[in-house]
Design a protein around this motif. Sequence first.
Motif, PDB file in Angstrom:
ATOM      1  N   TYR A  59       0.855  -1.186   0.000  1.00  0.00           N
ATOM      2  CA  TYR A  59       0.000   0.000   0.000  1.00  0.00           C
ATOM      3  C   TYR A  59       0.890   1.234   0.000  1.00  0.00           C
ATOM      4  CZ  TYR A  59      -3.119   3.652   1.872  1.00  0.00           C
ATOM      5  OH  TYR A  59      -3.819   4.807   2.070  1.00  0.00           O
ATOM      6  N   ALA A  60       0.706   2.073  -1.008  1.00  0.00           N
ATOM      7  CA  ALA A  60       1.438   3.340  -1.076  1.00  0.00           C
ATOM      8  C   ALA A  60       0.429   4.472  -0.892  1.00  0.00           C
ATOM      9  CB  ALA A  60       2.173   3.479  -2.405  1.00  0.00           C
ATOM     10  N   ARG A  61       0.436   5.081   0.272  1.00  0.00           N
ATOM     11  CA  ARG A  61      -0.508   6.140   0.585  1.00  0.00           C
ATOM     12  C   ARG A  61      -0.121   7.428  -0.138  1.00  0.00           C
ATOM     13  NH1 ARG A  61      -2.081  10.523   3.250  1.00  0.00           N
ATOM     14  NH2 ARG A  61      -3.854  10.409   4.711  1.00  0.00           N
ATOM     15  N   GLU A  62      -1.122   8.286  -0.417  1.00  0.00           N
ATOM     16  CA  GLU A  62      -0.803   9.604  -0.943  1.00  0.00           C
ATOM     17  C   GLU A  62       0.083  10.348   0.069  1.00  0.00           C
ATOM     18  OE1 GLU A  62      -5.299   9.140  -1.951  1.00  0.00           O
ATOM     19  OE2 GLU A  62      -3.894   8.438  -0.425  1.00  0.00           O
ATOM     20  N   PRO A  63       0.991  11.191  -0.397  1.00  0.00           N
ATOM     21  CA  PRO A  63       1.807  11.972   0.550  1.00  0.00           C
ATOM     22  C   PRO A  63       0.906  12.817   1.440  1.00  0.00           C
ATOM     23  CG  PRO A  63       2.631  12.180  -1.704  1.00  0.00           C
ATOM     24  CD  PRO A  63       1.304  11.504  -1.799  1.00  0.00           C
ATOM     25  N   TYR A  64       1.328  13.029   2.673  1.00  0.00           N
ATOM     26  CA  TYR A  64       0.535  13.886   3.555  1.00  0.00           C
ATOM     27  C   TYR A  64       1.401  14.988   4.150  1.00  0.00           C
ATOM     28  CZ  TYR A  64       2.378  10.967   7.415  1.00  0.00           C
ATOM     29  OH  TYR A  64       3.175  10.296   8.296  1.00  0.00           O
ATOM     30  N   VAL A  65       0.751  16.125   4.410  1.00  0.00           N
ATOM     31  CA  VAL A  65       1.428  17.306   4.932  1.00  0.00           C
ATOM     32  C   VAL A  65       1.545  17.195   6.451  1.00  0.00           C
ATOM     33  CG1 VAL A  65       1.319  19.813   5.137  1.00  0.00           C
ATOM     34  CG2 VAL A  65       0.500  18.690   3.042  1.00  0.00           C
ATOM     35  N   ASN A  66       2.713  17.464   6.969  1.00  0.00           N
ATOM     36  CA  ASN A  66       2.936  17.382   8.406  1.00  0.00           C
ATOM     37  C   ASN A  66       2.604  18.698   9.103  1.00  0.00           C
ATOM     38  OD1 ASN A  66       4.294  14.669   9.021  1.00  0.00           O
ATOM     39  ND2 ASN A  66       5.476  15.403   7.273  1.00  0.00           N
ATOM     40  N   ASP A  67       2.057  18.594  10.295  1.00  0.00           N
ATOM     41  CA  ASP A  67       1.805  19.786  11.099  1.00  0.00           C
ATOM     42  C   ASP A  67       3.134  20.379  11.544  1.00  0.00           C
ATOM     43  OD1 ASP A  67      -0.868  19.358  10.838  1.00  0.00           O
ATOM     44  OD2 ASP A  67      -1.114  18.359  12.773  1.00  0.00           O
ATOM     45  N   SER A  68       3.254  21.681  11.448  1.00  0.00           N
ATOM     46  CA  SER A  68       4.432  22.440  11.904  1.00  0.00           C
ATOM     47  C   SER A  68       5.742  21.989  11.276  1.00  0.00           C
ATOM     48  CB  SER A  68       4.541  22.372  13.448  1.00  0.00           C
ATOM     49  OG  SER A  68       4.888  21.065  13.876  1.00  0.00           O
ATOM     50  N   SER A  69       5.678  21.340  10.106  1.00  0.00           N
ATOM     51  CA  SER A  69       6.891  20.970   9.362  1.00  0.00           C
ATOM     52  C   SER A  69       6.657  21.247   7.882  1.00  0.00           C
ATOM     53  CB  SER A  69       7.230  19.496   9.572  1.00  0.00           C
ATOM     54  OG  SER A  69       7.696  19.276  10.887  1.00  0.00           O
ATOM     55  N   PRO A  70       7.684  21.674   7.153  1.00  0.00           N
ATOM     56  CA  PRO A  70       7.490  22.083   5.760  1.00  0.00           C
ATOM     57  C   PRO A  70       7.360  20.934   4.771  1.00  0.00           C
ATOM     58  CG  PRO A  70       9.804  22.298   6.361  1.00  0.00           C
ATOM     59  CD  PRO A  70       9.073  21.926   7.623  1.00  0.00           C
ATOM     60  N   HIS A  71       7.871  19.748   5.120  1.00  0.00           N
ATOM     61  CA  HIS A  71       7.934  18.660   4.144  1.00  0.00           C
ATOM     62  C   HIS A  71       6.721  17.741   4.254  1.00  0.00           C
ATOM     63  CE1 HIS A  71       9.571  17.013   7.871  1.00  0.00           C
ATOM     64  NE2 HIS A  71       9.176  15.831   7.442  1.00  0.00           N
ATOM     65  N   VAL A  72       6.557  16.890   3.228  1.00  0.00           N
ATOM     66  CA  VAL A  72       5.502  15.877   3.239  1.00  0.00           C
ATOM     67  C   VAL A  72       6.101  14.527   3.617  1.00  0.00           C
ATOM     68  CG1 VAL A  72       4.117  17.054   1.491  1.00  0.00           C
ATOM     69  CG2 VAL A  72       5.782  15.318   0.784  1.00  0.00           C
ATOM     70  N   THR A  73       5.234  13.629   4.047  1.00  0.00           N
ATOM     71  CA  THR A  73       5.644  12.259   4.378  1.00  0.00           C
ATOM     72  C   THR A  73       4.966  11.293   3.415  1.00  0.00           C
ATOM     73  OG1 THR A  73       6.007  12.710   6.724  1.00  0.00           O
ATOM     74  CG2 THR A  73       5.555  10.429   6.122  1.00  0.00           C
ATOM     75  N   ARG A  74       5.722  10.299   2.967  1.00  0.00           N
ATOM     76  CA  ARG A  74       5.182   9.239   2.111  1.00  0.00           C
ATOM     77  C   ARG A  74       5.217   7.924   2.884  1.00  0.00           C
ATOM     78  NH1 ARG A  74       7.527  12.893  -1.421  1.00  0.00           N
ATOM     79  NH2 ARG A  74       6.397  13.223  -3.387  1.00  0.00           N
ATOM     80  N   PHE A  75       4.047   7.289   3.041  1.00  0.00           N
ATOM     81  CA  PHE A  75       3.971   6.004   3.737  1.00  0.00           C
ATOM     82  C   PHE A  75       3.878   4.878   2.726  1.00  0.00           C
ATOM     83  CE2 PHE A  75       1.488   2.412   5.259  1.00  0.00           C
ATOM     84  CZ  PHE A  75       2.264   2.017   6.350  1.00  0.00           C
ATOM     85  N   ILE A  76       4.679   3.822   2.936  1.00  0.00           N
ATOM     86  CA  ILE A  76       4.684   2.657   2.052  1.00  0.00           C
ATOM     87  C   ILE A  76       4.606   1.393   2.903  1.00  0.00           C
ATOM     88  CG2 ILE A  76       5.956   1.359   0.296  1.00  0.00           C
ATOM     89  CD1 ILE A  76       7.429   4.070  -0.289  1.00  0.00           C
ATOM     90  N   GLY A  77       3.575   0.590   2.680  1.00  0.00           N
ATOM     91  CA  GLY A  77       3.466  -0.708   3.334  1.00  0.00           C
ATOM     92  C   GLY A  77       3.869  -1.791   2.353  1.00  0.00           C
ATOM     93  N   LEU A  78       4.711  -2.724   2.777  1.00  0.00           N
ATOM     94  CA  LEU A  78       5.224  -3.768   1.896  1.00  0.00           C
ATOM     95  C   LEU A  78       4.573  -5.114   2.198  1.00  0.00           C
ATOM     96  CD1 LEU A  78       9.045  -2.914   1.851  1.00  0.00           C
ATOM     97  CD2 LEU A  78       7.309  -2.322   0.153  1.00  0.00           C
ATOM     98  N   ALA A  79       4.382  -5.910   1.136  1.00  0.00           N
ATOM     99  CA  ALA A  79       3.795  -7.240   1.286  1.00  0.00           C
ATOM    100  C   ALA A  79       4.853  -8.232   1.777  1.00  0.00           C
ATOM    101  CB  ALA A  79       3.211  -7.704  -0.049  1.00  0.00           C
ATOM    102  N   ASN A  80       4.405  -9.451   2.091  1.00  0.00           N
ATOM    103  CA  ASN A  80       5.329 -10.496   2.518  1.00  0.00           C
ATOM    104  C   ASN A  80       6.183 -10.969   1.348  1.00  0.00           C
ATOM    105  OD1 ASN A  80       4.283 -10.501   5.117  1.00  0.00           O
ATOM    106  ND2 ASN A  80       2.729 -12.032   4.626  1.00  0.00           N
ATOM    107  N   VAL A  81       7.406 -11.362   1.627  1.00  0.00           N
ATOM    108  CA  VAL A  81       8.300 -11.887   0.596  1.00  0.00           C
ATOM    109  C   VAL A  81       7.715 -13.175   0.026  1.00  0.00           C
ATOM    110  CG1 VAL A  81      10.589 -12.811   0.129  1.00  0.00           C
ATOM    111  CG2 VAL A  81      10.329 -10.880   1.669  1.00  0.00           C
ATOM    112  N   GLY A  82       7.670 -13.269  -1.319  1.00  0.00           N
ATOM    113  CA  GLY A  82       7.184 -14.482  -1.976  1.00  0.00           C
ATOM    114  C   GLY A  82       5.710 -14.742  -1.818  1.00  0.00           C
ATOM    115  N   ASN A  83       4.896 -13.682  -1.565  1.00  0.00           N
ATOM    116  CA  ASN A  83       3.460 -13.888  -1.363  1.00  0.00           C
ATOM    117  C   ASN A  83       2.783 -14.399  -2.634  1.00  0.00           C
ATOM    118  OD1 ASN A  83       1.946 -11.330  -2.727  1.00  0.00           O
ATOM    119  ND2 ASN A  83       3.920 -10.686  -1.869  1.00  0.00           N
ATOM    120  N   LYS A  84       1.738 -15.230  -2.452  1.00  0.00           N
ATOM    121  CA  LYS A  84       1.060 -15.856  -3.593  1.00  0.00           C
ATOM    122  C   LYS A  84       0.367 -14.843  -4.491  1.00  0.00           C
ATOM    123  CE  LYS A  84       0.113 -20.242  -1.249  1.00  0.00           C
ATOM    124  NZ  LYS A  84      -0.957 -21.180  -0.783  1.00  0.00           N
ATOM    125  N   GLU A  85      -0.099 -13.735  -3.902  1.00  0.00           N
ATOM    126  CA  GLU A  85      -0.804 -12.721  -4.694  1.00  0.00           C
ATOM    127  C   GLU A  85       0.156 -11.884  -5.543  1.00  0.00           C
ATOM    128  OE1 GLU A  85      -1.067 -13.053  -1.429  1.00  0.00           O
ATOM    129  OE2 GLU A  85      -2.980 -14.126  -1.341  1.00  0.00           O
TER     130      GLU A  85
END
Length: 450
Positions: A59-85
Amino acid sequence: GIVDLFLTNEWPAGVVDGADTSKVPPQVLDPQGYDPVVAELVAEIKPRYHIAGTKGIFYAREPYVNDSSPHVTRFIGLANVGNKEKQKFIHAISPTPASTMSSADIHARPPNATLSPYAAPAKSVHVEDTPKRPAESTDLQYWRYDVKRQRQGQTDGSLLCFKYTSSGSCPRGSKCNFRHDEEAREHCQRNVCFDFLNKGKCERGPECRFAHSLTEEAAARDAKPRSERRRVESSCWFCLSSPDVESHLVISIGDGYYCALAKGPLVPDHVLVIPVEHFPTTIAMPVEPEAELRRYKDSLGKYFEKRGKAAVYFEWVSQQSRHANLQAVPVPLSKATNVKKIFHLAAQRLGFEFSVVNPDGDANQGRELLRSQYDGKSGLFYVELPDGTLLLHIIDSGEKFPAQFGREVLAGLLSMADRADWRNCKLSKEEEVKMVDDFKQGFREFDPAE
């Protein structure tokens, strides 16, 4: 300072709050696998990239703006190694350290950026609904393969401890609910498959790169292809994990493809579009990355058009091909109509004729036809003209085909015969870095990976 990269096991509770969840896998909305403590931590340190893994899905979420910080954060969730899907368990990124970025780049916000999911109590996955993990289940992470048993908490002591089997030690010691077997540990050191040791079989079958035998001779034989592949990839110029890759030439990294400026370019903005995985040709790549390749080509086309040029793409495939690269060479619009003619003339001089894959000029359909007809064994050369037409030549087994054919033809078109060989066009690393920076500045508005 700004934290560039933050890695956690658990996903932060509430990370999907405020994101577009209309097309995400249903597991993303399942409250299992979220941790409110991680959410508090990531909200506090505000990293530029946050990567997590225990939910076992990509899952790669859209970047989000941080409170009181100028940059954005990108969240990436990774699947299991060798998953059947076959969901992504590897994701390439090319972050520039925040300490070296300009203020404008740090403040840049992508058009799809959202508000911080941690600015208010999570809605999509409530913190109070997140199940607590019992202390005795912490060793479940060492049993990586039997996901069903992990979720149901079935630990009868008959299964091997992955941590002990792979490393020879386990922090749980005598409290571990899995078996610590020294003989299994010895087999594991000889590259015997952990699934085979644990269950007597491996669901990956012949695709598994580990040995499925307990005899030393068979284990060595079965494991050899895996070691050979590792050796090939570690010395490959184009594998991002290789120490030989010239990462300073990389201009954009997507999911299945990345782009880099050519070493010893024929012209400025000479680009290579390269699979992230070690594949010998782009036309043998899986279906999913093909859509991303199409997006990269569209973006490069817009970038070149803005500069009064058109792209010519070509790829040479041979039995010696190691890692595919589709070359994109911009030519002035005034010469674009001559590309077809000069390739036909060059073919005649070498004693062959090109076949036209897609007479209607639909480049996407042309590639699909090419992919459907490719047998995975033949050598070939194809070129995509500025009008979308694909010209194809199947190379006979005994035919001596020039490795630099595409470049040599375009060098002639552009009256640059002295630049036909890339080795005559080498630049210093400082010049290459400047060239990459200049390209990135102009390509940012078109880059599909941004």
